[in-house]
Write an enzyme that holds these catalytic residues in place. Structure first.
Site, mmCIF file in Angstrom:
data_model
loop_
_atom_site.group_PDB
_atom_site.id
_atom_site.type_symbol
_atom_site.label_atom_id
_atom_site.label_comp_id
_atom_site.label_asym_id
_atom_site.label_seq_id
_atom_site.Cartn_x
_atom_site.Cartn_y
_atom_site.Cartn_z
ATOM 1 N N LEU A 185 44.784 30.170 54.426
ATOM 2 C CA LEU A 185 45.347 30.531 55.718
ATOM 3 C C LEU A 185 44.102 30.950 56.761
ATOM 4 O O LEU A 185 43.978 30.193 57.842
ATOM 5 C CB LEU A 185 46.216 31.574 56.007
ATOM 6 N N HIS A 193 30.543 46.987 71.181
ATOM 7 C CA HIS A 193 31.518 45.700 70.845
ATOM 8 C C HIS A 193 31.616 44.874 71.731
ATOM 9 O O HIS A 193 32.295 43.606 71.359
ATOM 10 C CB HIS A 193 33.020 46.436 70.658
#
Ligand code: GLN
Ligand code: ZN
Length: 774
Positions: A19, A706
């Site tokens: 997946l 981030h």
């Protein structure tokens, strides 16, 4: 006749992470939507086939997801934030991915800012992360997806006994984020009609049983949610009298929610016997006479083989009260949290392998228990085999190291304490290294460039000798030390080029850890992790990081910070043994880290950082259990750190900003310096200091690592001024939010320059103030 068995949910990623590959190729544009959906459908068929082969009577449907099941539920209920466009009757795959990942400017259209993704957070106390639904007062809901019905029909067409799984209304609301912090329970009246419609549709298409997951029932629920529970299930029952409802709870004991749960008008309740075990008698007396109990008897959260003899005691007790018709068996929770199968483990030591059970093996265990419970003679040998294996594990010298046990037992309160209190230590530390006000440093890692990754991969594959690889790493360290000196940082790091993961690197060098070849579990979306397995007593055969830190220190006059991962983070991000309390394992890891700390100090490293980014996420689900956890977690940290002299500074690092709840525990770590993520929340953590005087030094992150954005000098100055308003200048450090390993050199160099410039600017200002005051 054996007991009825069922499964609550199965791993979605596929036995070989099919997946992940398909979804990521689709994102890159290398795979068409049809092909992605075909892979998904193949994976579902394969999952049902395996579960059926394991002998499950009912198989879950709708547990599959291209990204996350909470995101799917938000889509199903039409809770699509307006920035992603209206949901329509069937939320599209691209809309779903946009909600999860956001849209870049490029994808959204020229001149736009792009679209921010929804937030993500930890799914209860697992290492799985879900997408947090965004709700607001006056929120409306409408059925907006065909997925659950399509997947149910797909399974049925393939001839599988399908039982749809749905995240329940109470958990959905409880896990959502309300704009303006309103009470999400107030949205229940708006939400229930959609749930009613879903259930009615399932009834119309011939569904017999539906599993409604309400894991939120193991949390502390405010009164509005307790009231909502009774209302919700009363209404749903009335709406679909024919459909049989299995209400599933898991991840812990029910406590105050136990009586309310067993008073609901549902046909069956699934209860987690692996974590709620002590409530068995209470459950058996609370369950109404016509209700079925699904016993979650095989732990769906760990990788260990079930202890049949212990499980059978529980099952037999339940059988005696309920009889065969009212007792089902299942894993404790969805098997999402364990790897698919042991089949892929060819290199694992056979003895260790025999102690393990992944998803497929766990289903076999459920089936065997269902047979053993009714005295099926054909299953007797399996019971004998299980007994033998558990006996081997109990007695194994690979698990039990008497030296580790002796050391752990000999830990005295003094071992948890630094030699002197912080003010004395500070003096000693500053006389060893006189640092300026607002000292600057980083959190440890520098960019893991493609060259670094390539070198490691080549070395692992045998293409580089160890000597070649090590000299490559030394070269990287040389460069990064020179860079930090040139930028003017005060406390340097070696860059962590030798590790690609902060737990794996240590696990590979510690006794008591094993690594699988293919033991992947979903972390979020297409991201998977392969956690180490702690199977035995932990100790440190030889130094792990000393060589790198010593080399780095030899290159500079400035202090070089040694970098270690702390005991709680190592524990949290591994599969932990189930034959002793977590606190015992934590103490063993702490002793191993303590040895490393001592050796670093001996090698001349006088600043040592012990990272604990996972301290907060280890908090138990119920507040009443927090003090016990925090006590042993803090002890483990202190045990690892307290071996050093006063002049050696212990730093720690944490990656979160919700700080208020556990500030006492963080202070109790007694680290000399703590660096903590703060920039994204606008230095929210500083609120804590208005009421609480943090005793030692602290570096609130001033650069959000981030994001690819480079913070300006002014921005950093502003953040530091806010910190200076609540903290004394002598207690403040200047550092980024976290390590820099995912950032590029082009982002890192200017950002660090700005950080240093900001610190210098404020230093001048503070010095000026001093003179003015004198
Ligand atoms: N020292 C680690 C680094 O700099 C810390 C990582 C973390 O906190 N997650 O990468
Ligand atoms: Zn961090």
């Amino acid at each position: 006749m054996e007991l009825t068995t069922h499964n609550l949910g199965y791993p979605r990623i596929g036995p070989n992470r099919e997946l992940k590959r398909a979804v990521e190729s689709y994102w890159k544009g290398d795979l068409a939507l049809d092909a992605l959906l075909q892979t998904a459908s193949d994976l579902r068929r394969q999952a049902w086939t395996r579960q059926k082969a394991a002998g499950m009577h009912w198989l879950p449907t709708g547990d599959f997801s291209l990204y996350d099941h909470v995101l799917d539920t938000a889509a199903l209920l039409g809770a699509v934030p307006p920035r992603f466009g209206p949901p329509g009757d069937n939320v599209s795959v691209d809309q779903l991915f946009a909600m999860a990942r956001g849209l870049l400017e490029r994808e959204h259209g020229r001149g736009s800012q792009g679209i921010a993704p929804m937030e993500m957070t930890k799914w209860f106390d697992t290492n799985y992360h879900y997408i947090v639904p965004e709700l607001k007062a006056g929120q409306t809901f409408r059925l907006s997806s065909r997925k659950p019905f399509d997947e149910f029909l797909e399974a049925r067409q393939l001839g599988f006994p399908a039982k749809p799984v749905l995240l329940g209304p109470i958990s959905f609301l409880r896990l959502s984020k309300m704009e303006g912090n309103g009470d999400a329970a107030a949205l229940l009246p708006a939400l229930l009609p959609v749930y009613r419609e879903i259930l009615q549709r399932f009834g119309q298409i011939g569904c017999e049983w539906i599993q409604i997951d309400e894991p939120a029932l193991v949390l502390d629920l405010p009164p509005s949610f307790q009231a909502a529970l009774t209302v919700a299930y009363g209404e749903l029952r009335a709406a679909v009298p024919g459909l049989r409802i299995l209400l599933a709870t898991y991840f812990g004991p029910l406590r105050d929610n136990l009586e309310p749960v067993f008073s609901l008008p549902v046909d069956a309740v699934h209860w987690d016997a692996t974590r709620g075990g002590s409530e068995l008698e209470h459950v058996l007396s609370a369950i109404p006479r016509n209700m079925i109990l699904s016993l979650g008897i095989v732990d769906g959260r760990n990788v260990w083989r079930n202890r049949f003899s212990e499980s059978l005691l529980v099952i037999e007790r339940a059988l005696a009260v309920l009889g065969r018709d009212r007792l089902w068996l299942a894993p404790s929770c969805s098997l999402l949290h364990v790897p698919v199968s042991l089949e892929g483990e060819k290199r694992l030591d056979p003895e260790l392998r025999s102690w393990l059970a992944f998803a497929d093996e766990k289903l076999h265990e459920v089936r065997l228990l269902a047979r053993l419970a009714v005295g099926d003679p054909a299953s007797r040998p399996a019971l004998e085999e299980n007994r033998r294996i558990q006996e081997c594990r109990r007695a194994s010298s690979r698990v039990h190291d008497p030296e580790v046990a002796r050391r752990a037992a000999a830990v005295r309160p003094l071992d948890l304490q630094r030699k002197s209190p912080y003010p004395v230590r500070r003096k000693a530390q500053r006389s060893l290294h006189p640092l300026p006000l607002l000292p600057t440093t980083t959190i440890g890692s520098f960019p893991q460039t493609p060259e670094v990754r390539k070198a490691r991969a080549r070395w692992r594959a045998g293409g580089l000798t160890t000597a070649e690889y090590e000299s490559f790493l030394e070269g990287e360290i040389r460069k990064v030390v020179a860079l930090q000196e040139e930028i003017g940082l005060d406390v340097l790091v070696h860059g962590e080029f030798e590790r690609n993961d902060m737990v794996e690197y240590f696990g590979e060098q510690l006794a008591g850890f094993a690594f699988t070849e293919n033991g992947w579990v979903q972390s979020y979306g297409s991201r998977c992790t392969k956690p180490p397995i702690i199977f035995g007593d932990v100790s440190r055969p030889k130094p792990m990081t000393v060589r790198w830190s010593r080399f780095a220190q030899s290159l500079t006059q400035k202090p070089m910070k040694g970098m270690l991962t702390g005991p709680i983070t190592i524990l949290q991000w591994s599969f932990v043994r189930d034959d002793q309390p977590r606190s015992t394992t934590a103490r063993q890891i702490a002793l191993a880290i303590r040895d490393e700390v001592a050796d670093l100090e001996k090698a001349g490293i006088s600043i040592i950082q012990i990272d604990e980014p996972a301290l907060r996420e280890g908090l138990p689900l119920r507040r009443a259990d927090w003090p016990d956890y925090l006590t042993w977690a803090v002890e483990a940290f202190r045990l690892s750190a307290s071996v050093v002299d006063d002049a050696t500074a212990i730093h720690t690092h944490m990656c979160y900003s919700e700080f208020n709840d556990i500030i006492d525990a963080i202070a109790a770590l007694d680290a000399d310096v703590i660096s903590i993520e703060a920039s994204r929340s606008g230095m929210e953590l500083l609120h804590a200091f208005v009421h609480f005087r943090y005793p030692n030094e602290i570096g609130p992150g001033v650069w959000d690592i981030h994001s690819p954005r480079i913070p300006s000098v002014e921005e950093i100055v502003t953040a530091l001024r806010r910190a200076l308003a609540v903290l004394p200048a002598t207690a403040l450090w200047v550092n980024p939010d976290c390590g820099l390993k995912t950032r590029s050199p082009a982002e890192v160099v200017p950002s660090l320059r700005h950080m240093v410039a900001a610190a210098r600017l404020l230093r001048k200002e503070l010095a000026g103030k001093d003179e003015a005051g004198a």
